[in-house]
Design a protein around this motif. Structure first.
Motif, PDB file in Angstrom:
ATOM      1  N   LEU A 173     -14.033 -63.380 -40.237  1.00 51.86           N
ATOM      2  CA  LEU A 173     -12.935 -63.072 -41.155  1.00 51.86           C
ATOM      3  C   LEU A 173     -12.386 -64.335 -41.786  1.00 51.86           C
ATOM      4  O   LEU A 173     -11.212 -64.654 -41.668  1.00 51.86           O
ATOM      5  N   SER A 184     -18.614 -50.114 -41.845  1.00 54.06           N
ATOM      6  CA  SER A 184     -17.686 -51.184 -42.222  1.00 54.06           C
ATOM      7  C   SER A 184     -18.288 -52.019 -43.346  1.00 54.06           C
ATOM      8  O   SER A 184     -17.587 -52.487 -44.238  1.00 54.06           O
ATOM      9  N   ASN A 185     -19.603 -52.166 -43.322  1.00 51.38           N
ATOM     10  CA  ASN A 185     -20.262 -52.913 -44.381  1.00 51.38           C
ATOM     11  C   ASN A 185     -20.216 -52.172 -45.713  1.00 51.38           C
ATOM     12  O   ASN A 185     -20.126 -52.778 -46.771  1.00 51.38           O
ATOM     13  N   VAL A 186     -20.275 -50.856 -45.638  1.00 51.34           N
ATOM     14  CA  VAL A 186     -20.176 -50.050 -46.863  1.00 51.34           C
ATOM     15  C   VAL A 186     -18.786 -50.220 -47.487  1.00 51.34           C
ATOM     16  O   VAL A 186     -18.646 -50.296 -48.706  1.00 51.34           O
ATOM     17  N   ALA A 225     -16.950 -52.824 -47.039  1.00 55.46           N
ATOM     18  CA  ALA A 225     -16.670 -54.259 -47.091  1.00 55.46           C
ATOM     19  C   ALA A 225     -15.481 -54.612 -46.203  1.00 55.46           C
ATOM     20  O   ALA A 225     -14.695 -55.501 -46.508  1.00 55.46           O
ATOM     21  N   VAL A 226     -15.350 -53.879 -45.112  1.00 53.82           N
ATOM     22  CA  VAL A 226     -14.316 -54.177 -44.123  1.00 53.82           C
ATOM     23  C   VAL A 226     -14.939 -55.091 -43.068  1.00 53.82           C
ATOM     24  O   VAL A 226     -16.057 -54.853 -42.621  1.00 53.82           O
ATOM     25  N   LYS A 227     -14.224 -56.149 -42.719  1.00 53.70           N
ATOM     26  CA  LYS A 227     -14.694 -57.036 -41.647  1.00 53.70           C
ATOM     27  C   LYS A 227     -13.896 -56.748 -40.394  1.00 53.70           C
ATOM     28  O   LYS A 227     -12.699 -56.497 -40.477  1.00 53.70           O
ATOM     29  N   LYS A 229     -21.747 -60.008 -48.502  1.00 48.99           N
ATOM     30  CA  LYS A 229     -21.641 -58.578 -48.215  1.00 48.99           C
ATOM     31  C   LYS A 229     -23.034 -58.015 -47.924  1.00 48.99           C
ATOM     32  O   LYS A 229     -24.043 -58.578 -48.348  1.00 48.99           O
ATOM     33  N   ALA A 230     -23.046 -56.867 -47.230  1.00 47.04           N
ATOM     34  CA  ALA A 230     -24.293 -56.322 -46.705  1.00 47.04           C
ATOM     35  C   ALA A 230     -25.298 -55.903 -47.780  1.00 47.04           C
ATOM     36  O   ALA A 230     -26.493 -55.820 -47.528  1.00 47.04           O
ATOM     37  N   ASN A 271     -20.518 -59.499 -40.467  1.00 50.21           N
ATOM     38  CA  ASN A 271     -19.227 -59.214 -41.119  1.00 50.21           C
ATOM     39  C   ASN A 271     -18.069 -59.207 -40.119  1.00 50.21           C
ATOM     40  O   ASN A 271     -17.024 -58.650 -40.385  1.00 50.21           O
ATOM     41  N   SER A 272     -18.283 -59.835 -38.977  1.00 50.06           N
ATOM     42  CA  SER A 272     -17.153 -60.010 -38.072  1.00 50.06           C
ATOM     43  C   SER A 272     -16.516 -61.381 -38.270  1.00 50.06           C
ATOM     44  O   SER A 272     -15.621 -61.768 -37.535  1.00 50.06           O
ATOM     45  N   ARG A 331     -20.453 -50.189 -37.465  1.00 49.83           N
ATOM     46  CA  ARG A 331     -20.727 -51.491 -38.074  1.00 49.83           C
ATOM     47  C   ARG A 331     -21.322 -51.285 -39.473  1.00 49.83           C
ATOM     48  O   ARG A 331     -20.935 -51.944 -40.420  1.00 49.83           O
ATOM     49  N   GLU A 332     -22.251 -50.364 -39.576  1.00 48.79           N
ATOM     50  CA  GLU A 332     -22.860 -50.096 -40.882  1.00 48.79           C
ATOM     51  C   GLU A 332     -21.808 -49.610 -41.876  1.00 48.79           C
ATOM     52  O   GLU A 332     -21.747 -50.063 -43.017  1.00 48.79           O
ATOM     53  N   TRP A 348     -28.816 -56.685 -45.962  1.00 48.23           N
ATOM     54  CA  TRP A 348     -28.618 -56.463 -44.518  1.00 48.23           C
ATOM     55  C   TRP A 348     -29.175 -55.113 -44.096  1.00 48.23           C
ATOM     56  O   TRP A 348     -29.816 -54.977 -43.064  1.00 48.23           O
ATOM     57  N   TYR A 349     -28.969 -54.103 -44.940  1.00 46.31           N
ATOM     58  CA  TYR A 349     -29.453 -52.755 -44.609  1.00 46.31           C
ATOM     59  C   TYR A 349     -30.980 -52.744 -44.494  1.00 46.31           C
ATOM     60  O   TYR A 349     -31.551 -52.118 -43.602  1.00 46.31           O
TER      61      TYR A 349
END
Lengths: 237, 256
Positions: free
Chosen positions: B195, A184-186, A188-190, B238-239, B192-193, A181-182, B110-111
């Motif tokens: 879409l 994917s955030n790097v 920017a993939v959802k 975004k995170a 981020n789930s 999950r982390e 988020w981090y």
């Protein structure tokens, strides 16, 4: 009376110790005391509190901070680099790695899952097409599974062989659900699990330079990969 | 006599060690619900979990940053937070002049939120957990059909600069949780789930039914409209973003 006070003291001590345990996330504050060390490190790590000169090579001692900073600079990681991530990953060859182990290679990364029937085969094909066009030994193609419970190293290995991606430049990674999950955030993939076997996810291929900093992203399926290829070639030369 | 002072001193000292107070938690009782944006129409099951009563405050985050140098404004890695991180702070250890220590911390990535919770032995709530707890009004665990409650939520979303308010001043819900609506947006572990951002329309393979238009048009009640605003917001961020109106609170699983 006496016993009450000693009991309070005891409770205090216990609480005090407990408070330290609770603060396990605190970082050690570095001592400001000056420590000197021989620049040649003749005595293997021996330090002094003043600059008396190295008894072996007779050179002037250096402040240890400065000395370790020189060492740290060589291994310095850029602020925006993915090598700052400390997550651990299993490869298709059952090796445990951190992303920083991939330092010094251009990285082309994508997130897929092997049981995927819809978009992933096309994404994987896109990766293969890019690798054929680039044709460089200094590039690593990394496929990170968004379904780590199913995609074990064994499954990933079988997938690699089946898709003729079993050579050195292909790396398949299995991580923990949290680390995926982390990551994917790097990128920017959802993604979202939409049934026990299926995921919905964005189709993004990301290119990182040798320092692990994001350089280019290609979005979509089966898109013209000329730009991505030229960016990878630019980085790997 | 010396012993008395000594015991009191030790006792006091022990409290100094725990200045970073962890927010109290309440149990959210398990149940099933149909989120606006879920895996299928059957709904999701949320097991028992613990949730912070309040969002994390400026003071709590300041205490955290003092101990955890990597999250200082001047030290934070760009990978984990863009330039807006703690934007209104004076410096690494002083809040901005207009900031209240009891307001919710915002302008955090988020981090950072994730690490804060981990350091408390907690975690960020999942989106389903957050939405499940947010359905509760003062009286009911599921107020989805309570039109008065729902219009109150919508109205609270329309108020400006609510991030400046103190935590715990809004209503206390069925579970004893404050500020789920009308203070700040909150990070969730799997935000981020969602879409439904711009690029997802062309790039995502299987999502055809949740686009801005269809979701809002089909929304059957006001609760959906409020939820749609939250999901749309999550889909757009975004995170490494640090937004003025976005804070967080922590959750915890209950061990069986």
């Amino acid at each position: 009376m006496k016993s009450i006070f000693s009991r309070i003291t005891l409770i205090g001590v216990v609480l005090f110790i407990f408070s330290f345990l609770m603060n396990s996330c605190s970082e050690n504050i570095q001592s400001t005391e000056q420590v000197y060390q021989c620049p040649m490190d003749c005595e293997e790590g021996k330090t002094y509190s003043d600059n008396r000169g190295c008894p072996i090579c007779k050179m002037d001692l250096q402040l240890k901070d400065k000395y370790s900073k020189v060492l740290a600079d060589e291994g310095k990681i850029e602020s925006a680099s993915i090598f700052n991530l400390t997550s651990k990953w299993e490869t298709q060859n059952n090796e445990t790695i951190e992303l920083k182990d991939l330092k010094g290679e251009v990285l082309v990364m994508v997130m897929v899952y092997t049981s995927c029937q819809a978009a992933c085969p096309r994404l994987v094909a896109d990766m293969r097409n890019i690798s054929k066009k680039v044709d460089s030994k200094e590039v690593r193609y990394v496929l990170v599974s968004i379904d780590p419970e199913v995609d074990t190293p064994e499954v990933l290995k079988a997938f690699a062989i089946e898709n003729e991606m079993d050579s050195e430049e292909w790396i398949f990674l299995q991580g923990s659900i949290d680390d995926v999950r982390e990551f994917s955030n790097v990128l920017a993939v959802k993604y979202k699990q939409i049934s026990p076997i299926d995921f919905s996810h964005s189709n993004i291929i990301s290119v990182f330079d040798m320092a692990g900093v994001l350089f280019h992203q290609q979005e979509g399926l089966g898109v013209d990969n000329d730009e991505t290829v030229s960016k990878i070639v630019e980085l790997s030369n | 006599m010396i012993k008395i002072y000594l015991s009191i001193a030790v006792l006091l000292f022990s409290f100094i060690g725990t200045t970073q107070e962890s927010t109290a938690m309440k149990k959210i009782k398990r149940g099933a619900f149909v989120p606006l944006y879920g895996s299928d129409s059957l709904g999701v099951y949320v097991p028992d979990f613990m949730l912070d009563v309040y969002p994390v405050t400026n003071q709590q985050y300041l205490d955290f940053v003092k101990k955890r140098a990597k999250w200082k404004k001047s030290k934070v890695l760009r990978l984990f937070a863009n330039e807006s991180y703690l934007r209104k702070w004076e410096n690494d250890t002083i809040l901005g002049p207009e900031m209240n220590k009891n307001s919710a911390i915002t302008n955090v990535s988020w981090y950072a939120a994730k690490d804060y919770c981990a350091c408390q032995g907690k975690r960020l709530p999942s989106m389903d957990e957050w939405e499940y707890a947010a359905m509760a009004s003062e009286k009911e665990p599921n107020a989805q059909t309570d039109s008065v409650f729902n219009s109150r939520i919508i109205e609270s979303y329309e108020l400006p600069k609510t991030y400046k308010n103190k935590v715990g001043k809004k209503f206390k819900n069925y579970y004893g949780i404050y500020d789920m609506h009308g203070l700040v947006w909150e990070w969730t572990s799997d935000f981020n789930s969602v879409l439904i951002s711009g690029e997802s329309r062309q790039d995502v393979d299987t999502e055809k039914n949740i686009f801005c238009g269809s979701a809002s048009i089909n929304a059957s009640n006001l609760m959906d409209y409020a939820a749609f605003m939250r999901y749309a917001f999550r889909g757009s961020i975004k995170a490494n973003y640090n937004i003025q109106t976005l804070g967080f609170r922590c959750a915890k699983s209950i061990k069986k």
